[in-house]
Design an enzyme around this catalytic site. Sequence first.
Site, short mmCIF file in Angstrom:
data_model
loop_
_atom_site.label_atom_id
_atom_site.label_comp_id
_atom_site.label_asym_id
_atom_site.label_seq_id
_atom_site.Cartn_x
_atom_site.Cartn_y
_atom_site.Cartn_z
CE LYS A 195 -3.86 -2.07 -0.12
NZ LYS A 195 -4.84 -2.01 -0.54
CB SER A 241 -11.13 -3.83 -5.69
OG SER A 241 -9.69 -3.07 -5.77
CB ALA A 242 -6.79 -4.42 -8.65
CB CYS A 243 -7.24 -2.53 -3.51
SG CYS A 243 -6.83 -0.95 -3.93
CB THR A 244 -8.31 -7.58 -2.12
OG1 THR A 244 -8.64 -8.20 -3.33
CG2 THR A 244 -9.09 -5.99 -1.87
#
Lengths: 182, 406
Positions: A110, B344-347
């Site tokens: 992140k 989602s890509a964020c996971t």
Amino acid sequence: MSTRIPLPYTPKVLELFRSPKNAGPMEDADVVESAGSPACGDMIRLYLKVSERDGEEVIERATFESYGCAANIAAASILTELVVGKSMREAWRISWKDVADELGGLPPIKYHCSILAVGALKRAVRSYYGKVGRRPDWLPEDLTIEERQTLEEEKMIERLYSGQGFRIAIALPRSGSSGQGA
Amino acid sequence: MSVGELLRVHGKPPREVYFDLENSGYVPREVVEEMIPYFNSVGYGHPSITHKPGWEAYEVVHETKELLSRVLNAGGLGEFAIVHSGTEANNLAVLGHALANRERRGKILVSAVEHLSVIHPAELAERLFGFRVLRVPVDGEGFVDPEVLRELVDRDTSLVSIQMVNHEIGTIQMISELSRIVKEVNPSTVFHTDAADAFGRVPIDLRELEHVDMLTISSHKIHGPRGVGVLFVREGLRLEPVLRGQLSSERLWPGVENVPLIAGFRKAVELAFDGFEWHVSKTRELRDALVRGILERVADVLINGPSDFSKRAPDNANLSFLYVEGEALTVELSLHGVYVSSGSACTSRILEPSHVLLAIGRRHEEAHGSILLKTSRYHTVEDVEYAVEVFPKAVARLRSISAARA
């Protein structure tokens, strides 16, 4: 689902996600800049109100809009808090690492969220001086690491759509109408 | 980072509803109670050793297979290899086949929306042994076109793997027809189907599915414990173990059988098939109410997967909420006690959205806003009503700060 990774956010990230500071557009902003895109799954828009104080430009107010994960929202939120009251010169010195540290740390995957937030800030600072038609001596011409990484992320999505890099199956055009395998 | 601190800040929501049954879920008390004696009072022995605790353990393994044989109408058709997850069962199917046929090689066809535990072993077989992997395209709802499949299969096709129900978008493939077509073109092609998301949801009859050579089941997809997977292998099929070591009651998987978990899985199967029709209709009613309720209250939502819900698994709902990012929505819903997942890509580890959603033609920004929910007979009408109440609030809050509004 895609390959998963645990994301143990810090309490600060969760708090700011739940109650972000300075969220929403700013009508009288002097400068508005974005980083990322919806296709990337990550986008931050930063609004700055700049005023002059003792011959220096000071960020009076800052707000953000975010399309992104919880870390993205928290990074944008903390960035607005960090820049308010700072001169443009001081704000320029904020790095993606400062933002991550203020959040109590981010999972490495992140990091790009704080990079994107700072990328938007640096674009906003450049854009401001572009508008006033003057480049202060502390403002380098070369792109910073955050700006370069932001560009990189924005370009990555174009590569994805052009089919490079990843093996994405493309549904063939169908001859029949619905053809749900009946 | 302290995960304990994160959980403290998160707090306990007023009500908690778990819809992330795709990625694992709770195990009901009666299944847990079935397992406990096998840790320390009965059957704690090795099922292949000649003493009472060993025979007690073997009884569990044996009875589980008998039960599977009954509920799948598979009597005398082949064997059930009990492994330690659905992922292992799919690896055994694909890599076990590749090992056994590595001299002849040929093509491996997998649908573009298969689980990664099929796709990745197929790609490994390509790298290690020189098989050629082809992804069979799907239409906008995830269906494999039988005629496209007919054109792709040829005399060089070694293995075809197409799942019975898609794990993300619930598409029910016509496995009977697809497997028949494969055998019509090439009778020696092996047909595997990953039925992890079909088992307990759609009727499966292995006597009728005469062209299916291998079939995968996973315990945690039916409220059984994690750590048990099953591969049905039709009599006479050439398959080699993938892991090597001390074989026991399993011919195709080494290691000591995990008897307590298998006992729990057996109980979960009994519960799922005791009143199967009723469970399915209850699950479907809850799912329909959930989707209807959300669509009535939230604008700009896309349904991913079959829009005709009769062609979709009864438990599956997959919705894309435009202008919000799915990972943020999972966190926001979690703070309200509604637990779901996102494509989602964020996971993900590689910042790439769900390959399933991309394969059905969703754009990245649509895939990023996707939310996957699964209902089961353990949910109540009140659970669904609570979620339907929470969704509009959660989506509205994130849209109010979104940089991607229309």
